[in-house]
Design a protein around this motif. Structure first.
Motif, mmCIF file in Angstrom:
data_model
loop_
_atom_site.group_PDB
_atom_site.id
_atom_site.type_symbol
_atom_site.label_atom_id
_atom_site.label_comp_id
_atom_site.label_asym_id
_atom_site.label_seq_id
_atom_site.Cartn_x
_atom_site.Cartn_y
_atom_site.Cartn_z
ATOM 1 N N CYS A 185 0.870 -1.156 0.003
ATOM 2 C CA CYS A 185 -0.093 -0.189 0.167
ATOM 3 C C CYS A 185 0.729 1.709 -0.166
ATOM 4 N N VAL A 189 1.192 4.296 -2.126
ATOM 5 C CA VAL A 189 1.205 6.037 -2.230
ATOM 6 C C VAL A 189 1.864 6.553 -3.175
ATOM 7 N N ALA A 197 -3.614 1.686 -4.061
ATOM 8 C CA ALA A 197 -3.355 1.728 -2.872
ATOM 9 C C ALA A 197 -4.815 2.566 -2.405
#
Length: 548
Positions: A185, A189, A197
């Motif tokens: 994740c 990002v 994300a």
């Protein structure tokens, strides 16, 4: 060193750490419970991107934008986190704590528990989830799933990088590997892959819990940082975050609990005090400048040690430099600290003066320090310098400016205590990895001392540690105030300012080892290159050294 000198220093060092504090608790410390420290084991168009980020923020985050009502200066107010009543940092259905995962994966080194993830052992369910991921990564017109099935059935491993990445993500989710999903994740990002994300945050919110295992609890705060960063574009996050604190007495109690259950602060204060005591053993007038005096607790035992010094105590003057968070926690200005320390010194018949400098370190100038001729000067930087912006943030470079200022005063000793972490100039993704590694060790060390059912543990972690995590991950520029550096970098800064190392006494090392016997045996103390390191298992967490 002559035998008489060794005896005098040894006696003083022992008194430094083991002298009873007579009326200190009644007069100088808040009355809180002391805890038993024995372990308890128990990428799209711009408009689409904007929409996705905002949607992610609204779905997952309970942070309330109240910058107009915020009463604290941004640079003095790291991110504060609000949580839903069920203890989760997301606006969502209940977050739970789950039993240990019976399908444990060797890759899942933290033993992440079974979560509320919608992945099950059902093959159709898994394929449905795989199709979701395929749509996220490759678009709705891709037939990756059919190719995946064919390759799998024929034993062919000629997948594309996208397919391989997809497989890795699915493996992490199916194994409930919370640590790895957090990393995926964060990478999404970092790459501005908002679809991925957003999808991974949807999975993570079902796995984290502020009342679960260490990685679950840390994961909740790291997820909060990721959501906040995605929604608020980094540098504006502090203005979007809620400037809300618990009552000052409550915050002080949480800080006290953390001080009691973990040896990090004790280690820092003891090592610094030992260096100061040794450097000042023959001085008649001692001036200590503390660049973050907080509650003044560090100086209680040192005042007592000086009181028992052969030949009588020196005249002690302490200059305390303040910060807004400490002022809030103690419920008032530096006069509170001055009165407490003065009362203690009076009870031990130690000549004492207190000089208050109510300003942040960025504002300190020579005239604020009250330096006088005829005094032996000690300067204390304990858990403070990492809050000073350096050349990567401001041309003023207060981090190095303060060191040059202190060097111009010709101090006998300067003590440095800092977290051994590298989050200052690192780009977001490696900074995330470093934060994950560092605070995992921190949360694990809390877990063996404070039972998970302890009613104050969530408050301690939320108000004393989570704000640091969110600030490190969500903020950039001047708003990111948590900027740690490794001791090697601090050494370079001190040497550039003209300092030379001041060796720490072996007595300090031995005394700290004795104190650590009261804690879990997973803590370790090492002396390397003239510095002391306190760690948890194989991870250094705090480093201490002295300079002159």
């Amino acid at each position: 060193m002559q035998a008489s000198q060794r005896l005098r220093i040894s006696g003083m060092s022992n008194r430094l750490y083991y002298q009873p504090i007579r009326e200190v608790e009644a007069n100088c410390l808040p009355q809180f419970q002391t805890f038993d420290r024995q372990p308890y084991y128990n990428d799209s168009s711009q408009s689409s991107n904007s929409y996705l980020a905002q949607n992610s923020y609204e779905r997952y985050c309970t942070l309330e934008s109240s910058s107009a009502n915020c009463s604290y200066a941004v640079h003095n107010s790291p991110s504060t986190i609000s949580f839903s009543p069920n203890g989760s940092p997301m606006s969502q259905q209940d977050s739970h704590s789950y039993p240990a995962n019976p399908h444990y994966s060797p890759d899942n080194t933290y033993g992440s528990p079974i979560s509320g993830s919608c992945i099950t052992d059902d093959v159709n369910d898994f394929k449905h989830k795989l199709k979701e991921l395929e749509n996220v990564m490759l678009g709705p017109d891709c037939n990756f799933l059919d190719g995946y099935d064919s390759s799998f059935q024929n034993g062919i491993n000629n997948t594309s990088p996208e397919m391989d990445s997809c497989r890795q993500v699915m493996e992490a989710i199916s194994n409930r590997n919370l640590k790895q999903i957090l990393i995926f994740c964060a990478k999404a990002v970092s790459d501005n892959d908002l679809l991925m994300a957003h999808w991974l945050m949807d999975e993570l919110r079902q796995m984290v819990s502020v009342s679960g295992e260490p990685i679950q609890r840390l994961g909740a705060y790291m997820l909060e940082g990721l959501v906040a960063r995605l929604a608020s574009s980094g540098s504006t996050i502090c203005k979007a975050l809620k400037c809300k604190e618990p009552a000052s007495a409550e915050l002080l109690s949480y800080m006290h609990i953390l001080y009691e259950v973990c040896p990090y602060f004790k280690f820092g204060y003891m090592s610094a005090n030992g260096a100061i005591a040794e450097a000042m053993k023959d001085e008649k007038r001692v001036h200590i400048i503390d660049f973050q005096i907080a509650q003044g607790s560090q100086w209680l035992t040192l005042i007592q040690a000086f009181a028992s010094r052969p030949g009588g105590p020196p005249h002690i003057r302490i200059t305390g430099i303040d910060d807004s968070m400490s002022a809030y926690a103690r419920g008032g200005g530096l006069t509170i600290v001055g009165k407490k320390l003065s009362k203690l010194a009076e009870s031990f018949k130690v000549p004492f003066e207190f000089h208050a400098a109510a300003m942040s370190g960025c504002e300190v100038q020579l005239e604020n320090l009250g330096v006088q001729t005829g005094e032996a000067l000690a300067v204390n930087f304990a858990f403070m310098l990492h809050h000073m912006p350096d050349e990567s943030v401001s041309t003023q470079n207060h981090r190095d400016r303060l060191l040059r200022l202190v060097k111009s005063l010709s101090p006998k000793v300067v003590t440095l205590v800092e977290q051994e972490s590298n989050t200052n100039t690192a780009a977001f993704y490696p900074r995330f990895l470093e934060t994950l590694n560092y605070y995992t060790a921190m949360f694990e060390s809390i877990d063996v001392t404070l039972p998970r059912e302890h009613k104050e543990r969530i408050n301690v972690e939320q108000h004393c540690l989570a704000r640091e995590v969110v600030n490190i991950l969500a903020c950039e520029g001047p708003e990111r105030v948590e900027r740690h550096e490794l001791l090697g970098k601090w050494r370079s800064r001190f040497k550039m300012a003209g300092f030379t190392p001041y060796p720490l006494s072996s007595l300090v090392n031995a005394t700290i080892k004795t104190v650590l016997e009261n804690y879990c045996n997973k803590y370790r103390l090492q002396e390397r290159d003239g510095a002391l390191y306190l760690g948890w298992m194989d991870r250094d967490l705090v480093a201490s050294c002295a300079w002159k």
